[in-house]
Design a protein around this motif. Structure first.
Motif, PDB file in Angstrom:
ATOM      1  N   LEU A 217       0.849  -1.191   0.000  1.00 30.41           N
ATOM      2  CA  LEU A 217       0.000   0.000   0.000  1.00 30.41           C
ATOM      3  C   LEU A 217       0.891   1.251   0.000  1.00 30.41           C
ATOM      4  N   ASP A 218       0.405   2.284  -0.616  1.00 34.22           N
ATOM      5  CA  ASP A 218       1.180   3.546  -0.646  1.00 34.22           C
ATOM      6  C   ASP A 218       0.791   4.480   0.485  1.00 34.22           C
ATOM      7  N   SER A 219      -0.502   4.493   0.802  1.00 30.55           N
ATOM      8  CA  SER A 219      -0.980   5.482   1.761  1.00 30.55           C
ATOM      9  C   SER A 219      -2.049   4.852   2.653  1.00 30.55           C
ATOM     10  N   PRO A 220      -1.695   4.363   3.843  1.00 31.77           N
ATOM     11  CA  PRO A 220      -0.393   4.432   4.502  1.00 31.77           C
ATOM     12  C   PRO A 220       0.636   3.510   3.829  1.00 31.77           C
ATOM     13  N   ASN A 221       1.894   3.789   4.054  1.00 31.40           N
ATOM     14  CA  ASN A 221       2.985   3.042   3.439  1.00 31.40           C
ATOM     15  C   ASN A 221       3.273   1.774   4.238  1.00 31.40           C
ATOM     16  N   ILE A 222       2.370   0.786   4.083  1.00 30.20           N
ATOM     17  CA  ILE A 222       2.554  -0.486   4.793  1.00 30.20           C
ATOM     18  C   ILE A 222       2.332  -1.632   3.811  1.00 30.20           C
ATOM     19  N   ASP A 223       2.758  -2.828   4.210  1.00 28.46           N
ATOM     20  CA  ASP A 223       2.425  -4.042   3.478  1.00 28.46           C
ATOM     21  C   ASP A 223       1.243  -4.702   4.180  1.00 28.46           C
ATOM     22  N   MET A 224       0.444  -5.418   3.394  1.00 28.29           N
ATOM     23  CA  MET A 224      -0.728  -6.046   3.986  1.00 28.29           C
ATOM     24  C   MET A 224      -0.929  -7.441   3.414  1.00 28.29           C
ATOM     25  N   LEU A 225      -1.277  -8.363   4.284  1.00 23.58           N
ATOM     26  CA  LEU A 225      -1.669  -9.706   3.880  1.00 23.58           C
ATOM     27  C   LEU A 225      -3.184  -9.785   4.084  1.00 23.58           C
TER      28      LEU A 225
END
Length: 255
Positions: A77-85
């Protein structure tokens, strides 16, 4: 080395997913590398951050039951700048599938092992139950963060969860710690919120975070825009509270 934190309370509607999304987002704004794992078949964290983008995409289910490498299911993800499963309804039958296996508590721990060190924090949004998915989260986690709603019977849910935590400590994860308890849906205008908060603080002492999360309409609206509170309305009381919580969380972890 990434720290894995399960956000858990088997009572529904206590602000678990809201806390998972906004703590993860807050950590990213503090320059931490974060992976958020949605372990709830309702998939609210996934839809709340627009992480489900196409039909048939890989999810946590694909990783746990279809031999999909975890890297192929993670969404950036860019906004927020996190990774997600992400998760969706396919996860609904997971407990039954796991129950037939010998290492049924270890599915998630084994799945996350290859990428654990790539993150500062891995946050797991647990389902509102104490089934095998939650046991998997507690077995994989280093600690548990417990959101507690400011209402009667709040402590009953916590007591049941603590029994499950003790069982996991005895069987599959002796190093599991309680990260802390966070008071959610705090209504400053009611005597009840104050009384419940005092009750919880008397029972659990320093485990209870000083930061608390108020009832805030903006927190309810943000997921419908696919955003965390920091993108949706950074000036709201909800954003301020989750900002405070994130700073306290990092401070406690870096002391």
């Amino acid at each position: 080395m990434g720290k894995i934190v399960a956000i858990s309370n088997q009572k529904g509607g206590v602000g678990k997913t809201t806390t998972a999304i906004n703590l993860s987002s807050g950590l990213s704004y503090m320059q931490k590398k974060v992976l958020l794992i949605d372990l709830d078949s309702q998939g609210n964290a996934s839809t709340g951050l627009s992480a489900i983008r196409e039909q048939g995409q890989n999810t946590i289910y694909s990783v746990l039951f279809e031999n999909c490498p975890i890297e192929q299911a993670i969404v950036h993800l860019d906004s927020p700048n996190i990774d997600m499963l992400p998760a969706n309804l396919t996860l609904a039958g997971a407990d039954i599938l796991m129950d037939q296996e010998n290492d049924k508590e270890m599915f998630l721990k084994n799945a996350v092992a290859p990428i654990k060190d790539q993150y500062d924090y891995i946050i797991i949004d647990c389902p509102p139950s104490l089934g095998l998915l939650t046991t998997n989260a507690l077995t994989a986690a280093d600690s548990v963060l417990i959101p507690v709603q400011c209402e009667y019977y709040a402590l009953e849910g916590v007591t049941q969860l603590l029994m499950t935590i003790r069982l996991v400590q005895k069987t599959t994860n002796p190093k599991l710690k309680i990260e802390g308890l966070v008071m959610t849906m705090y209504d400053i205008r009611t005597k009840l919120s104050m009384e419940v908060s005092q009750d919880v603080r008397q029972t659990f002492g320093k485990l209870v975070y000083q930061s608390y999360i108020p009832r805030n309409i903006k927190l309810s609206e943000a997921p419908s825009r696919g955003q965390s509170i920091f993108e949706y309305d950074v000036n709201s009381s909800g954003a301020k509270s989750y900002g405070d919580l994130t700073q306290e969380f990092v401070r406690r972890n870096e002391e």
